[in-house]
Motif scaffolding. Sequence first.
Motif, PDB file in Angstrom:
ATOM      1  N   THR A  27       0.828  -1.209   0.000  1.00  0.00           N
ATOM      2  CA  THR A  27       0.000   0.000   0.000  1.00  0.00           C
ATOM      3  C   THR A  27       0.867   1.265   0.000  1.00  0.00           C
ATOM      4  O   THR A  27       0.505   2.267  -0.619  1.00  0.00           O
ATOM      5  CB  THR A  27      -0.952   0.010   1.201  1.00  0.00           C
ATOM      6  N   THR A  28       2.009   1.220   0.677  1.00  0.00           N
ATOM      7  CA  THR A  28       2.919   2.360   0.646  1.00  0.00           C
ATOM      8  C   THR A  28       3.502   2.557  -0.746  1.00  0.00           C
ATOM      9  O   THR A  28       3.576   3.682  -1.260  1.00  0.00           O
ATOM     10  CB  THR A  28       4.066   2.167   1.653  1.00  0.00           C
ATOM     11  N   PRO A  58      -0.555   4.244   2.745  1.00  0.00           N
ATOM     12  CA  PRO A  58      -0.609   4.897   1.429  1.00  0.00           C
ATOM     13  C   PRO A  58      -0.388   6.403   1.495  1.00  0.00           C
ATOM     14  O   PRO A  58       0.145   6.997   0.542  1.00  0.00           O
ATOM     15  CB  PRO A  58      -2.013   4.563   0.913  1.00  0.00           C
ATOM     16  N   LEU A 107      -7.303   6.808  -1.282  1.00  0.00           N
ATOM     17  CA  LEU A 107      -6.518   5.623  -0.930  1.00  0.00           C
ATOM     18  C   LEU A 107      -6.606   5.347   0.568  1.00  0.00           C
ATOM     19  O   LEU A 107      -6.747   4.195   0.997  1.00  0.00           O
ATOM     20  CB  LEU A 107      -5.054   5.819  -1.339  1.00  0.00           C
ATOM     21  N   VAL A 136      -8.200   1.812   2.536  1.00  0.00           N
ATOM     22  CA  VAL A 136      -7.541   0.994   3.548  1.00  0.00           C
ATOM     23  C   VAL A 136      -8.269   1.102   4.886  1.00  0.00           C
ATOM     24  O   VAL A 136      -8.400   0.112   5.622  1.00  0.00           O
ATOM     25  CB  VAL A 136      -6.058   1.398   3.706  1.00  0.00           C
ATOM     26  N   LEU A 178      -6.932  -6.496  -0.908  1.00  0.00           N
ATOM     27  CA  LEU A 178      -6.228  -5.217  -0.792  1.00  0.00           C
ATOM     28  C   LEU A 178      -4.993  -5.126  -1.691  1.00  0.00           C
ATOM     29  O   LEU A 178      -4.881  -4.170  -2.470  1.00  0.00           O
ATOM     30  CB  LEU A 178      -5.856  -4.945   0.665  1.00  0.00           C
ATOM     31  N   PRO A 179      -4.064  -6.074  -1.619  1.00  0.00           N
ATOM     32  CA  PRO A 179      -2.904  -5.937  -2.526  1.00  0.00           C
ATOM     33  C   PRO A 179      -3.285  -6.025  -3.992  1.00  0.00           C
ATOM     34  O   PRO A 179      -2.706  -5.319  -4.828  1.00  0.00           O
ATOM     35  CB  PRO A 179      -1.989  -7.102  -2.117  1.00  0.00           C
ATOM     36  N   PHE A 191      -4.771  -2.637  -5.086  1.00  0.00           N
ATOM     37  CA  PHE A 191      -3.763  -1.582  -5.191  1.00  0.00           C
ATOM     38  C   PHE A 191      -2.820  -1.818  -6.368  1.00  0.00           C
ATOM     39  O   PHE A 191      -2.472  -0.878  -7.087  1.00  0.00           O
ATOM     40  CB  PHE A 191      -2.979  -1.478  -3.876  1.00  0.00           C
TER      41      PHE A 191
END
Length: 311
Positions: free
Chosen positions: A43-44, A171, A189, A193, A295-296, A299
């Motif tokens: 996410t980052t 994020p 974003l 999350v 989630l991954p 993204f």
Amino acid sequence: MSGHSTVTALASSVARGRRFAGNALSDYWALTKPEVNFLILITTGVGFYLGCRNQARPMSFLGLFNTLLGTLLVASGTGTLNQYIERKFDAQMRRTARRPAAAGRLKPAAVLAFGVALAGAGSAYLAIAVNSLSSVLAILTLLSYLFVYTPLKRKTPLCVLVGAFPGAMPPLIGWAGASGRLSIEAGILYAIVFLWQFPHFMAIAWMYREDYDRAGYMVLPKGHWRSSFVTMETLLPLLALVAISVVQFPTRHAAIVCCAGATLSFGFLYFGLEFVLRRSRAAARRLLAASIVYLPLLFVLSATLCNRARS
């Protein structure tokens, strides 16, 4: 003692030393919560990439590396310090009793020092190698997680809501690392999350509810309110995720991204509905697996399809 016996004893001592060193390294690695850090890094990283795209800046791989490394260090320090604070309570839960701090394999002072060193190094690294905004966001995440969310877990089920605020920060750190500022798109974003955490944690809380009750964690309310709480905390965020994916995504309204995001969100909603209706451990496990995939994948797809939509 004969020469052969001396060599044998020395070899045995070396082997024991290697096993001890290997076990210690494994324990310190476990303190950092690598399974959580995997999602944090994704996410980052996507936040950094989309932040570059939003500002029409070229992708800086050195900047990405610095942002990920600094964030990883702070996240690892936060996970370590969390286990230091909760070691006595973790020892009462089957799910966490084997953690290094809870099981007593590492001394509390060593765990504390390791956590402070990681968090301090990560915060300083972000400030020096990236920018001050990303460092401030990382520090706020650490402080709110350890000193607001963590103690609330033993006082009120509202801790789930409170904990979602620092939990959604990665994020934003990535976006800030890329652009030096935040925007509405970064907020979207963050919202994704933030909402994702509720069904993810409700699945975990339901699977291990006896464990949490035994340790005195109030992540779920007592009595007849428990079922209603789980239903609300699961379905409302999932419906909001569907709405966000349909209405807008931080890719300048790229239709292909919206379609992909909506498809994934509806799939996530399906497993949430199954969990709420069946309220079984198996359904909770499927919802947890769906959340880890969702989630991954969302993204990574957003970054990939955004690139195609703008090229």
